[in-house]
Design a protein around this motif. Structure first.
Motif, mmCIF file in Angstrom:
data_model
loop_
_atom_site.group_PDB
_atom_site.id
_atom_site.type_symbol
_atom_site.label_atom_id
_atom_site.label_comp_id
_atom_site.label_asym_id
_atom_site.label_seq_id
_atom_site.Cartn_x
_atom_site.Cartn_y
_atom_site.Cartn_z
ATOM 1 N N THR A 153 0.821 -1.324 -0.150
ATOM 2 C CA THR A 153 -0.018 -0.045 -0.106
ATOM 3 C C THR A 153 0.876 1.245 0.030
ATOM 4 O O THR A 153 0.421 2.520 0.034
ATOM 5 N N LYS A 154 2.253 0.921 0.071
ATOM 6 C CA LYS A 154 3.309 2.347 -0.209
ATOM 7 C C LYS A 154 2.748 3.201 -1.285
ATOM 8 O O LYS A 154 2.737 2.605 -2.587
ATOM 9 N N ALA A 172 -6.684 -13.094 -3.263
ATOM 10 C CA ALA A 172 -5.927 -11.720 -2.621
ATOM 11 C C ALA A 172 -6.758 -10.718 -2.050
ATOM 12 O O ALA A 172 -6.414 -10.049 -0.859
ATOM 13 N N GLN A 173 -8.156 -10.605 -2.509
ATOM 14 C CA GLN A 173 -9.173 -9.824 -1.940
ATOM 15 C C GLN A 173 -9.395 -10.364 -0.418
ATOM 16 O O GLN A 173 -9.544 -9.428 0.325
ATOM 17 N N LYS A 174 -9.476 -11.699 -0.108
ATOM 18 C CA LYS A 174 -9.853 -12.129 1.130
ATOM 19 C C LYS A 174 -8.726 -11.877 2.262
ATOM 20 O O LYS A 174 -8.831 -11.467 3.125
ATOM 21 N N ALA A 175 -7.442 -11.799 1.640
ATOM 22 C CA ALA A 175 -6.226 -11.549 2.418
ATOM 23 C C ALA A 175 -6.256 -10.235 2.631
ATOM 24 O O ALA A 175 -5.683 -9.894 3.938
ATOM 25 N N ASP A 180 -7.580 -5.587 6.811
ATOM 26 C CA ASP A 180 -7.954 -4.334 6.893
ATOM 27 C C ASP A 180 -7.443 -3.321 5.760
ATOM 28 O O ASP A 180 -6.989 -2.396 6.325
ATOM 29 N N LEU A 181 -6.510 -3.815 4.976
ATOM 30 C CA LEU A 181 -6.176 -3.031 4.010
ATOM 31 C C LEU A 181 -6.694 -2.935 2.633
ATOM 32 O O LEU A 181 -7.494 -3.677 2.144
ATOM 33 N N LYS A 182 -6.533 -1.662 2.085
ATOM 34 C CA LYS A 182 -6.975 -1.042 1.041
ATOM 35 C C LYS A 182 -5.828 -0.782 -0.325
ATOM 36 O O LYS A 182 -5.107 -0.273 0.249
ATOM 37 N N LEU A 183 -6.008 -1.478 -1.438
ATOM 38 C CA LEU A 183 -5.102 -1.433 -2.072
ATOM 39 C C LEU A 183 -5.607 -1.165 -3.627
ATOM 40 O O LEU A 183 -6.447 -1.825 -3.898
ATOM 41 N N THR A 184 -5.114 -0.176 -4.376
ATOM 42 C CA THR A 184 -5.660 0.052 -5.800
ATOM 43 C C THR A 184 -4.618 -0.404 -6.713
ATOM 44 O O THR A 184 -3.630 0.298 -6.869
ATOM 45 N N PRO A 185 -4.760 -1.482 -7.265
ATOM 46 C CA PRO A 185 -3.724 -1.843 -8.200
ATOM 47 C C PRO A 185 -3.652 -1.013 -9.421
ATOM 48 O O PRO A 185 -4.528 -0.337 -9.848
#
Length: 274
Positions: A153-154, A172-175, A180-185
């Motif tokens: 998430t950096k 990956a979404q489950k992990a 409790d992390l949000k990531l925009t690839p």
């Protein structure tokens, strides 16, 4: 011991295991050939004692290397047979099968995508033959010093994920949700090989893929384990399809995959036992 050192040691161990598995498979094949007139081969016996024709296998992209090896072994054990593969995202393969694409065997990377086929009445009863877990693939040498799922998430880091409908993407979404992390690839890819290729071509800094795919890539990428992967392990089911054109040979291929010899090849590639 550094993470890189642990990975190098693990790679050497797995590579050794892979070589041993292939030698064992070859040895068993020779033994099977010698006894085929009385009991048939361990993974591919037929009532007539001889199989022939083409077997079409639709399989998750992450199975490409190990299934290709098993396909060659099957053809060696049964001269006159040919195993043809179609590898891709499990959801796309399932859609093709329910849409009428001719195939004999389906090996999916998740029960959810297998259910698409079984619910359509297009297959028999599937069974789990291996499991797989996630790993972060980084550029060789891990220049961004990625050590955890949170590091993805950096700001400014280019990360690739599999599409959410694909088993590796769903895992990956489950992990991420469990952490409790949000990531925009920067992109969602149609299968795990496409996601990994983005890193290999340096079009992305990292991707969340399967551990087996990191292993298959060799020194092109570096793998980073993360504990959240334990909560997102995928079961891989396999089944004979209802409209199989070569059902006897197809069932024999499934038996080889599930046999001790087949399991050796799969575990050497990094898959977990069911």
């Amino acid at each position: 011991m550094t993470r890189t050192a642990r990975r190098n040691r693990r790679t050497l161990q797995v590579a050794g295991a892979g070589a041993a598995a292939l030698l064992a498979l070859s040895a068993c094949s020779s033994s099977d050939d010698a006894s085929s007139t009385t009991s048939g081969s361990s993974g591919s016996a037929s009532s007539s004692g001889k199989l022939s024709g083409e077997v079409t296998v639709f399989a998750a992209a992450s199975l490409k290397e190990s299934f290709t090896t098993l396909g060659k072994e099957f053809e060696k054990q049964h001269p006159g047979t040919k195993v043809t593969f179609s590898f891709g995202g499990s959801d796309s393969l399932a859609a093709s099968i329910t849409g009428g694409a001719p195939a004999d065997v389906f090996a999916s990377a998740s029960p959810r995508t297998m259910k698409i086929v079984t619910d359509a009445g297009a297959s028999g009863t599937p069974s789990t033959f291996v499991r797989n877990e996630l790993e972060i693939a980084t550029l060789r040498g891990n220049p961004d010093k990625i050590a955890s799922l949170k590091d993805l998430t950096k700001p400014g880091l280019k990360v690739v994920l599999c599409d959410k409908e694909v088993p590796c993407g769903a895992a990956a979404q489950k992990a991420l949700e469990a952490s409790d992390l949000k990531l925009t690839p920067v992109s969602y890819e149609q299968d795990v090989k496409a996601a990994l290729t983005k890193v290999e071509l340096k079009e992305a800094d990292a991707a969340v893929v399967y551990k087996t795919d990191v292993h298959a890539a060799g020194d092109k990428v570096e793998g980073v384990e993360f504990p959240e992967s334990d909560d997102a392990i995928n079961d891989y089911p396999i089944t004979l399809l209802k409209d199989a054109q070569n059902a006897e040979a197809a069932q024999a291929f499934i038996t080889l995959v599930q046999s001790a010899e087949g399991q050796q090849v799969l575990t050497a590639a990094g898959f977990l036992k069911p």
